[in-house]
Design a protein around this motif. Structure first.
Motif, PDB file in Angstrom:
ATOM      1  N   PHE A 141       0.215 -13.621  11.775  1.00 45.70           N
ATOM      2  CA  PHE A 141       0.654 -14.466  10.666  1.00 45.70           C
ATOM      3  C   PHE A 141       1.539 -13.688   9.709  1.00 45.70           C
ATOM      4  O   PHE A 141       1.235 -12.551   9.358  1.00 45.70           O
ATOM      5  N   TYR A 142       2.609 -14.344   9.300  1.00 44.75           N
ATOM      6  CA  TYR A 142       3.422 -13.883   8.184  1.00 44.75           C
ATOM      7  C   TYR A 142       3.136 -14.839   7.031  1.00 44.75           C
ATOM      8  O   TYR A 142       3.274 -16.051   7.196  1.00 44.75           O
ATOM      9  N   LEU A 143       2.742 -14.295   5.908  1.00 45.59           N
ATOM     10  CA  LEU A 143       2.457 -15.110   4.723  1.00 45.59           C
ATOM     11  C   LEU A 143       3.302 -14.596   3.566  1.00 45.59           C
ATOM     12  O   LEU A 143       3.204 -13.419   3.191  1.00 45.59           O
ATOM     13  N   THR A 144       4.120 -15.469   3.020  1.00 42.60           N
ATOM     14  CA  THR A 144       4.917 -15.128   1.838  1.00 42.60           C
ATOM     15  C   THR A 144       4.311 -15.880   0.665  1.00 42.60           C
ATOM     16  O   THR A 144       4.001 -17.070   0.772  1.00 42.60           O
ATOM     17  N   ASP A 170      -2.989 -16.484 -10.640  1.00 44.71           N
ATOM     18  CA  ASP A 170      -4.231 -16.315  -9.887  1.00 44.71           C
ATOM     19  C   ASP A 170      -4.098 -15.373  -8.696  1.00 44.71           C
ATOM     20  O   ASP A 170      -5.056 -15.175  -7.948  1.00 44.71           O
ATOM     21  N   VAL A 171      -2.900 -14.788  -8.507  1.00 42.47           N
ATOM     22  CA  VAL A 171      -2.707 -13.790  -7.459  1.00 42.47           C
ATOM     23  C   VAL A 171      -3.239 -12.458  -7.980  1.00 42.47           C
ATOM     24  O   VAL A 171      -2.878 -12.026  -9.073  1.00 42.47           O
ATOM     25  N   HIS A 172      -4.095 -11.832  -7.191  1.00 40.15           N
ATOM     26  CA  HIS A 172      -4.645 -10.523  -7.566  1.00 40.15           C
ATOM     27  C   HIS A 172      -4.171  -9.487  -6.556  1.00 40.15           C
ATOM     28  O   HIS A 172      -4.622  -9.489  -5.401  1.00 40.15           O
ATOM     29  N   ILE A 173      -3.229  -8.651  -7.005  1.00 45.10           N
ATOM     30  CA  ILE A 173      -2.721  -7.554  -6.199  1.00 45.10           C
ATOM     31  C   ILE A 173      -2.600  -6.339  -7.117  1.00 45.10           C
ATOM     32  O   ILE A 173      -2.519  -6.492  -8.342  1.00 45.10           O
ATOM     33  N   PRO A 174      -2.581  -5.142  -6.551  1.00 46.13           N
ATOM     34  CA  PRO A 174      -2.411  -3.955  -7.396  1.00 46.13           C
ATOM     35  C   PRO A 174      -1.090  -4.003  -8.171  1.00 46.13           C
ATOM     36  O   PRO A 174      -0.085  -4.539  -7.685  1.00 46.13           O
ATOM     37  N   PRO A 200       8.274  -8.230  -7.563  1.00 48.39           N
ATOM     38  CA  PRO A 200       8.037  -8.994  -8.791  1.00 48.39           C
ATOM     39  C   PRO A 200       8.054 -10.517  -8.622  1.00 48.39           C
ATOM     40  O   PRO A 200       7.500 -11.223  -9.454  1.00 48.39           O
ATOM     41  N   SER A 201       8.664 -11.024  -7.553  1.00 45.15           N
ATOM     42  CA  SER A 201       8.680 -12.483  -7.402  1.00 45.15           C
ATOM     43  C   SER A 201       7.945 -12.944  -6.152  1.00 45.15           C
ATOM     44  O   SER A 201       7.100 -13.833  -6.229  1.00 45.15           O
ATOM     45  N   GLU A 202       8.261 -12.373  -5.002  1.00 47.61           N
ATOM     46  CA  GLU A 202       7.602 -12.767  -3.756  1.00 47.61           C
ATOM     47  C   GLU A 202       7.278 -11.542  -2.912  1.00 47.61           C
ATOM     48  O   GLU A 202       7.945 -10.523  -2.998  1.00 47.61           O
ATOM     49  N   MET A 203       6.266 -11.710  -2.076  1.00 51.56           N
ATOM     50  CA  MET A 203       5.838 -10.649  -1.172  1.00 51.56           C
ATOM     51  C   MET A 203       5.453 -11.286   0.147  1.00 51.56           C
ATOM     52  O   MET A 203       4.863 -12.375   0.165  1.00 51.56           O
ATOM     53  N   THR A 204       5.764 -10.631   1.245  1.00 46.88           N
ATOM     54  CA  THR A 204       5.356 -11.099   2.565  1.00 46.88           C
ATOM     55  C   THR A 204       4.387 -10.083   3.150  1.00 46.88           C
ATOM     56  O   THR A 204       4.657  -8.886   3.145  1.00 46.88           O
ATOM     57  N   ILE A 205       3.257 -10.590   3.626  1.00 48.84           N
ATOM     58  CA  ILE A 205       2.287  -9.742   4.309  1.00 48.84           C
ATOM     59  C   ILE A 205       2.169 -10.214   5.752  1.00 48.84           C
ATOM     60  O   ILE A 205       2.472 -11.366   6.070  1.00 48.84           O
ATOM     61  N   ALA A 211      -2.070 -22.198  -3.324  1.00 46.80           N
ATOM     62  CA  ALA A 211      -0.980 -22.792  -4.105  1.00 46.80           C
ATOM     63  C   ALA A 211       0.177 -21.820  -4.311  1.00 46.80           C
ATOM     64  O   ALA A 211       1.292 -22.248  -4.599  1.00 46.80           O
ATOM     65  N   ALA A 212      -0.062 -20.510  -4.161  1.00 42.71           N
ATOM     66  CA  ALA A 212       0.996 -19.514  -4.356  1.00 42.71           C
ATOM     67  C   ALA A 212       1.797 -19.252  -3.076  1.00 42.71           C
ATOM     68  O   ALA A 212       2.857 -18.624  -3.123  1.00 42.71           O
TER      69      ALA A 212
END
Length: 168
Positions: free
Chosen positions: A38-41, A48-52, A60-65, A99-100
Motif C-alpha cells: 500500500f501507498y498512502l498519502t 489529528d495526524v500524529h507524526i514526529p 509540511p503538507s503531504e507525506m506518502t508512506i 479523513a487526512a
C-alpha cells in the motif's frame, strides 16, 4: 447558490474510505498476501495526524508512506490507523485519521483511490452532519412560514402540501 441536500459525493467518499479501512484492517490481522503493498498519502498538517516533528518539518503538507515489508503494530479503528515504520533506522509511530488520507494505492493489483479533503470548508462530511444541516434548514423554512395551527377538535387528519418546503 442553493444547498445540496443529498451530498452523494461525500457519501461515496466516506464509503471508499471504508475500503481503505478494511484493507488496512485485513493487513493488520493477517499481513499482506502475495505482492500486495500500500501507498498512502496523507495531509501532515491535519490536526489529528500524529507524526514526529522532524517528519512534519520534512513533509509540511503531504507525506506518502509505503506498507510493504517492514511495518509494525498496524492498528485500525473506525476513525484512524496507527503504524510503526522505520525512518533512518529509527522506529517511529504514526497515527493518521482516514479523513487526512488523500491517496490510497495498491500497485500490485493496479488499484488506487484519490480523495477530496474532508473538512468544514467543504460542507458536511458525514451522513449525520448532512441530516443535521437539512433538519436545521427545514426548521428555518417552517419558521418563516409561521407555525402551524393546532388541529380543530373532531378532525381526524390534515393534508399538508410539501410545496411549501421545496426550494423555488
Amino acid at each position: 447558490m442553493p444547498t445540496e441536500y443529498l451530498r452523494y459525493d461525500k457519501m461515496v467518499e466516506n464509503a471508499l474510505r471504508g475500503v481503505v479501512r478494511e484493507a488496512l484492517r485485513q493487513a493488520g490481522e493477517r499481513g499482506l498476501p502475495g505482492n500486495h503493498h500500500f501507498y498512502l498519502t496523507f495531509r501532515t498538517h491535519d490536526p489529528d495526524v500524529h507524526i514526529p516533528d522532524y517528519l512534519r518539518g520534512q513533509y509540511p503538507s503531504e507525506m506518502t508512506i509505503v506498507l510493504q515489508y517492514q511495518f509494525y503494530g498496524l492498528e485500525v479503528d473506525e476513525e484512524k490507523f496507527g503504524v510503526t515504520l522505520s525512518f533512518n533506522n529509527m522506529h517511529e509511530r504514526l497515527v493518521v485519521p482516514f479523513a487526512a488520507i488523500t491517496t490510497f494505492a495498491d500497485p500490485s493489483v493496479n488499484f488506487a483511490l484519490q480523495f477530496q479533503p474532508l473538512g468544514a470548508q467543504d460542507g458536511p462530511s458525514s451522513v449525520e452532519e448532512i441530516e443535521a444541516e437539512v433538519t436545521e434548514e427545514a426548521a428555518q423554512h417552517a419558521a418563516k412560514l409561521g407555525s402551524p395551527k393546532p388541529a380543530e377538535e373532531g378532525k381526524t387528519g390534515q393534508v399538508v402540501t410539501l410545496d411549501a418546503f421545496r426550494k423555488k
